[in-house]
Motif scaffolding. Structure first.
Motif, PDB file in Angstrom:
ATOM      1  N   GLU A 112      10.452  -7.701  -2.103  1.00 25.15           N
ATOM      2  CA  GLU A 112       9.832  -7.119  -3.285  1.00 25.15           C
ATOM      3  C   GLU A 112      10.868  -6.724  -4.332  1.00 25.15           C
ATOM      4  O   GLU A 112      10.580  -6.762  -5.525  1.00 25.15           O
ATOM      5  CB  GLU A 112       8.974  -5.918  -2.896  1.00 25.15           C
TER       6      GLU A 112
ATOM      7  N   GLU B  15       6.846  -9.195  -8.541  1.00 24.76           N
ATOM      8  CA  GLU B  15       5.438  -9.583  -8.677  1.00 24.76           C
ATOM      9  C   GLU B  15       4.704  -9.545  -7.333  1.00 24.76           C
ATOM     10  O   GLU B  15       3.481  -9.490  -7.284  1.00 24.76           O
ATOM     11  CB  GLU B  15       5.309 -10.980  -9.309  1.00 24.76           C
TER      12      GLU B  15
ATOM     13  N   GLY C 120       2.858  -5.630  -5.948  1.00 19.40           N
ATOM     14  CA  GLY C 120       1.524  -5.116  -6.203  1.00 19.40           C
ATOM     15  C   GLY C 120       1.580  -3.737  -6.836  1.00 19.40           C
ATOM     16  O   GLY C 120       2.620  -3.275  -7.304  1.00 19.40           O
ATOM     17  N   ASP C 121       0.455  -3.050  -6.820  1.00 22.46           N
ATOM     18  CA  ASP C 121       0.354  -1.725  -7.432  1.00 22.46           C
ATOM     19  C   ASP C 121       0.817  -0.675  -6.428  1.00 22.46           C
ATOM     20  O   ASP C 121       0.198  -0.473  -5.393  1.00 22.46           O
ATOM     21  CB  ASP C 121      -1.093  -1.476  -7.854  1.00 22.46           C
ATOM     22  N   ARG C 122       1.918  -0.012  -6.723  1.00 24.66           N
ATOM     23  CA  ARG C 122       2.504   0.964  -5.796  1.00 24.66           C
ATOM     24  C   ARG C 122       2.184   2.403  -6.184  1.00 24.66           C
ATOM     25  O   ARG C 122       2.709   3.329  -5.608  1.00 24.66           O
ATOM     26  CB  ARG C 122       4.022   0.774  -5.755  1.00 24.66           C
ATOM     27  N   ARG C 123       1.329   2.585  -7.197  1.00 27.43           N
ATOM     28  CA  ARG C 123       0.990   3.951  -7.616  1.00 27.43           C
ATOM     29  C   ARG C 123       0.155   4.634  -6.542  1.00 27.43           C
ATOM     30  O   ARG C 123      -0.632   3.993  -5.848  1.00 27.43           O
ATOM     31  CB  ARG C 123       0.198   3.917  -8.923  1.00 27.43           C
TER      32      ARG C 123
ATOM     33  N   ARG D 184     -12.808  -0.128  -5.741  1.00 27.92           N
ATOM     34  CA  ARG D 184     -11.655  -0.120  -6.647  1.00 27.92           C
ATOM     35  C   ARG D 184     -11.103   1.294  -6.705  1.00 27.92           C
ATOM     36  O   ARG D 184     -11.613   2.144  -7.428  1.00 27.92           O
ATOM     37  CB  ARG D 184     -12.089  -0.584  -8.032  1.00 27.92           C
TER      38      ARG D 184
ATOM     39  N   ARG E 130      -6.246   5.262  -9.137  1.00 27.67           N
ATOM     40  CA  ARG E 130      -4.812   5.446  -8.910  1.00 27.67           C
ATOM     41  C   ARG E 130      -4.220   6.365  -9.964  1.00 27.67           C
ATOM     42  O   ARG E 130      -4.770   6.525 -11.051  1.00 27.67           O
ATOM     43  CB  ARG E 130      -4.092   4.105  -8.940  1.00 27.67           C
TER      44      ARG E 130
ATOM     45  N   ASP F  59      -4.313   6.047 -14.050  1.00 26.94           N
ATOM     46  CA  ASP F  59      -5.535   5.462 -14.597  1.00 26.94           C
ATOM     47  C   ASP F  59      -6.188   6.476 -15.540  1.00 26.94           C
ATOM     48  O   ASP F  59      -6.108   7.687 -15.320  1.00 26.94           O
ATOM     49  CB  ASP F  59      -6.538   5.120 -13.484  1.00 26.94           C
TER      50      ASP F  59
END
Length: 139
Positions: free
Chosen positions: A85, A90, A93-96, A108, A111, A114
């Motif tokens: 990574e 890319e 992914g979304d690590r939040r 969904r 996070r 948002d």
């Protein structure tokens, strides 16, 4: 020239280039007779990014109650994934951090970062717009 894998009667293995498939096999450098053997299969172009973070265990049961071999194996795999990574962001992914993942946010997750009001409105009412009644609304 065609490359063939050959084995002599003494057990030596080597490659030899022959002008055609009908050419006689050359003798081994040791002087023994040879025969052709099937070449090793090479699979090129296959790559795998490994398991994603979502597939890695998050519970005590997931690591077999802390069994040292299982923990060591997962640590090795997670370290490999982190290096991948770093090289290819890319894939990260979304690590939040996830703030809400149950109820209306099951499909969904909400996070960190948002927009809260549109996200709640969309999850609750199916729209991203928030509507407020007008002051002194119609009766």
């Amino acid at each position: 020239m065609i490359l063939y894998d050959l084995r002599c009667t003494a057990g030596h293995r080597f490659e030899a280039g022959l002008p055609s498939m009908f050419a006689d096999n050359p003798d081994c450098p040791c002087g023994a007779g040879t025969s052709r053997v099937p070449a090793a299969v090479r699979q090129l172009g296959a790559a795998s990014a490994g398991r994603s973070r979502e597939e890695m265990p998050t519970t005590w049961r997931g690591i077999s109650g802390g069994h040292p071999d299982v923990v060591r194996g997962w640590h090795r795999e997670m370290t490999r994934r982190e290096k991948l990574e770093e090289k290819h962001p890319e894939l990260a992914g979304d690590r939040r951090p996830v703030l809400a993942h149950e109820g209306v946010f099951e499909g969904r997750p909400l996070r960190s970062g948002d927009a809260l009001v549109p996200a709640v409105a969309k999850a609750t009412f199916g729209t991203s717009e928030t509507t407020r009644p007008a002051a002194g609304g119609a009766r």
